[in-house]
Design a protein around this motif. Structure first.
Motif, PDB file in Angstrom:
ATOM      1  N   ALA A 111      -4.413   7.442   5.453  1.00  0.00           N
ATOM      2  CA  ALA A 111      -5.876   7.440   5.480  1.00  0.00           C
ATOM      3  C   ALA A 111      -6.409   6.414   6.467  1.00  0.00           C
ATOM      4  O   ALA A 111      -7.366   6.680   7.209  1.00  0.00           O
ATOM      5  N   HIS A 112      -5.809   5.237   6.518  1.00  0.00           N
ATOM      6  CA  HIS A 112      -6.243   4.208   7.458  1.00  0.00           C
ATOM      7  C   HIS A 112      -6.108   4.692   8.896  1.00  0.00           C
ATOM      8  O   HIS A 112      -7.036   4.558   9.701  1.00  0.00           O
TER       9      HIS A 112
ATOM     10  N   ARG B 285     -11.539   6.054  -2.857  1.00  0.00           N
ATOM     11  CA  ARG B 285     -10.334   5.371  -3.305  1.00  0.00           C
ATOM     12  C   ARG B 285     -10.605   3.887  -3.419  1.00  0.00           C
ATOM     13  O   ARG B 285     -11.574   3.369  -2.863  1.00  0.00           O
TER      14      ARG B 285
ATOM     15  N   TRP C  30      -9.155   0.651  -2.057  1.00  0.00           N
ATOM     16  CA  TRP C  30      -8.242   0.246  -0.986  1.00  0.00           C
ATOM     17  C   TRP C  30      -7.406  -0.956  -1.432  1.00  0.00           C
ATOM     18  O   TRP C  30      -7.921  -1.926  -1.967  1.00  0.00           O
ATOM     19  N   LYS C  31      -6.102  -0.858  -1.204  1.00  0.00           N
ATOM     20  CA  LYS C  31      -5.179  -1.940  -1.571  1.00  0.00           C
ATOM     21  C   LYS C  31      -4.857  -2.855  -0.407  1.00  0.00           C
ATOM     22  O   LYS C  31      -4.336  -3.945  -0.608  1.00  0.00           O
TER      23      LYS C  31
ATOM     24  N   GLU D  32       0.201   7.263   1.399  1.00  0.00           N
ATOM     25  CA  GLU D  32      -1.019   8.051   1.521  1.00  0.00           C
ATOM     26  C   GLU D  32      -2.191   7.194   1.983  1.00  0.00           C
ATOM     27  O   GLU D  32      -3.010   7.630   2.791  1.00  0.00           O
ATOM     28  N   GLU D  33      -2.280   5.943   1.500  1.00  0.00           N
ATOM     29  CA  GLU D  33      -3.343   5.060   1.966  1.00  0.00           C
ATOM     30  C   GLU D  33      -3.142   4.679   3.425  1.00  0.00           C
ATOM     31  O   GLU D  33      -4.111   4.587   4.194  1.00  0.00           O
TER      32      GLU D  33
ATOM     33  N   ILE E 217       0.842  -1.191   0.000  1.00  0.00           N
ATOM     34  CA  ILE E 217       0.000   0.000   0.000  1.00  0.00           C
ATOM     35  C   ILE E 217       0.876   1.239   0.000  1.00  0.00           C
ATOM     36  O   ILE E 217       2.027   1.220   0.444  1.00  0.00           O
TER      37      ILE E 217
END
Length: 235
Positions: free
Chosen positions: A151-152, A215, A217-218, A147-148, A144
């Motif tokens: 966000a988490h 987004r 999510w990965k 930035e993700e 990931i």
């Protein structure tokens, strides 16, 4: 077994490597079980690192909030608390990327090995998972973006904590500064209150945008309310 059998990439010995990892008779002492225990241990270790950072952030929030309303303490101590929480957020986002590496492997094993072993009638949903896991062991990589990860952690922990500090700061500059009114009450030294307020507003708009923007999510295995079945009374 001859020497050619060992080194021939097309030989029977090479093709049989790993076949016994999934046989039922291997039982809980199989190499797959030990692999799963190891991945659980690593995931738990990184989960504890995340929790440790969060605990420090909550402690600082409580200390700053108490100090800001004690005596003649200037309002900018709350802004210092926001800066400190942002530093912890960055650290925790980096740790979350490491945590996701181990968590994704654990979820892959749970979904494709243990779930199918408990209920073999469902079949294998992702037949390529063994190759994917093999490649991940050969060449581990972060799955990931930073930035993700931000966000988490903002959604789970830091956006509520920062919001608490924002409310405390607003109360501090509007209700506890006597004859000085906003925006003058938000000034920090030679920096006008309008500028300080603008920076704070821009910061919160930025973190809210990072946390809430749409987004894909990965993160693999991150449980969300939309992914978890809710048991009703009728069931």
């Amino acid at each position: 077994m001859s020497e050619d059998d060992v080194f021939d990439p097309c030989g029977e010995v090479e093709r049989d490597i790993g076949r016994g990892m999934f046989e039922e008779e291997m039982g809980p002492g199989s190499s797959m079980a030990h692999l799963y225990r190891g991945e659980i241990h690593r995931m738990k270790f990184w989960r504890e690192r995340l929790d440790r950072t969060t605990n420090w952030a909550v402690t600082i929030l409580a200390a700053i909030s108490t100090w800001a309303f004690t005596g003649d303490t200037p309002h900018f101590v709350v802004l210092i608390g926001m800066v400190m929480l942002t530093v912890f957020l960055v650290i925790e986002a980096r740790r979350y990327r490491g945590y996701d590496l181990w968590r994704s492997r654990v979820r892959m094993l749970q979904e494709n090995v243990f779930a199918n072993a408990l209920d073999p009638t469902t079949g294998i949903e992702d037949p390529a998972w063994r190759r994917e896991l093999s490649e991940d062991y050969r060449r581990p990589k972060i799955k990931i973006t930073f930035e993700e990860a931000l966000a988490h952690r903002l959604r789970r922990v830091y956006l509520p904590l920062l919001t608490v500090l924002l409310v405390a700061w607003l109360v501090r500059i509007t209700a506890f500064d006597g004859a000085t009114h906003w925006p003058a009450s938000a000034a920090v030294g030679a920096v006008p209150g309008v500028v300080v307020s603008g920076v704070v507003a821009a910061f919160f708009v930025g973190v809210t945008a990072v946390a809430c923007r749409p987004r894909t999510w990965k993160a693999n295995g991150e449980l969300r309310l939309t992914d978890v079945d809710v048991w009703s009374d009728a069931e």
